[in-house]
Design a protein around this motif. Structure first.
Motif: not given
Ligand SMILES: CC(C)(COP(=O)(O)OP(=O)(O)OC[C@H]1O[C@@H](n2cnc3c(N)ncnc32)[C@H](O)[C@@H]1OP(=O)(O)O)[C@@H](O)C(=O)NCCC(=O)NCCS
Length: 172
Positions: A113, A84-87, A119, A77-79, A116-117, A89-90, A21-22
């Motif tokens: 970011d 991804q996009g299913e909530g 919320r 945190v990683a999904v 993202y955080y 990470a939330g 994921c990273f």
């Molecule tokens: C970031 C990550 C953990 C989110 O996981 P996820 O399960 O898809 O997240 P959720 O489903 O809970 O939330 C998705 C929402 O967050 C938003 N989102 C995801 N990354 C974002 C970011 N960097 N900035 C703003 N919004 C972001 C999506 O657009 C989506 O928006 P929506 O609810 O309006 O559709 C995942 O994309 C991931 O593993 N990314 C790679 C590793 C990473 O960057 N980790 C975070 C390090 S700070």
């Protein structure tokens, strides 16, 4: 989907999901220096397993010190890209923060970011300095008890390995 605490046997599978994921070189980030030789907070490290027992999402936490006060470092945190996009990470973030609060931790921070955080209630932390190079706009914090970040500032430092094993990791 099954949410469970990470077991020692899960360690390398979790590492593999982080690698997927990273970007390569993730462990060169300054936040990883805060984790060197310090055990994570086991009760807050969670795994989401899907119906076929594949790892869908993970979160880990480490104990740190900020200006001499104890705090949690959220992440990584990683999904999985296919989930991804299913909530998920939330779900991981909310559930782990709930457990952290119940365990008596007062404050949590992360480097990430803000769009993202926010919320989850994270705000930019003024006066809290991560080891360089870290963009200060990405240093975010959340109070788990009212006003827990008030007056807390300074350098973010590693919890000492001994303190992490005996106090910080288990007894906030
Ligand atoms: C970031 C990550 C953990 C989110 O996981 P996820 O399960 O898809 O997240 P959720 O489903 O809970 O939330 C998705 C929402 O967050 C938003 N989102 C995801 N990354 C974002 C970011 N960097 N900035 C703003 N919004 C972001 C999506 O657009 C989506 O928006 P929506 O609810 O309006 O559709 C995942 O994309 C991931 O593993 N990314 C790679 C590793 C990473 O960057 N980790 C975070 C390090 S700070």
């Amino acid at each position: 989907m099954d949410l469970s605490q990470e077991e020692p046997a899960d360690w390398w599978e979790v590492e593999a999901l982080y690698d997927l994921c990273f970007a390569p070189g993730r462990t060169a980030l300054s936040s990883y220096r805060l984790r060197d030789d310090v055990p994570p907070v086991a009760q807050l490290c969670l795994c989401l397993w899907d119906e076929s027992d594949a790892l869908a999402g993970v979160i880990r936490y480490w104990p740190i010190r900020v200006g001499g006060q104890s705090a949690l470092l959220l992440g990584p945190v990683a999904v999985h890209p296919t989930r991804q996009g299913e909530g998920l990470a939330g779900l991981l973030i909310r559930e782990s923060l709930k457990r952290a609060r119940a365990a008596g931790w007062a404050r949590v921070m992360l480097v990430g970011d803000y769009p993202y955080y926010r919320r989850f209630g994270f705000e930019k932390l003024e006066g809290v300095q991560m080891p360089p190079p870290t963009n200060p706009d990405r240093v975010l914090g959340l109070s788990l008890t009212p006003g827990a970040w008030t007056g807390v500032s300074g350098m973010v430092t590693r919890a000492t390995p001994q303190a992490a094993g005996h106090k910080d990791a288990t007894d906030p």
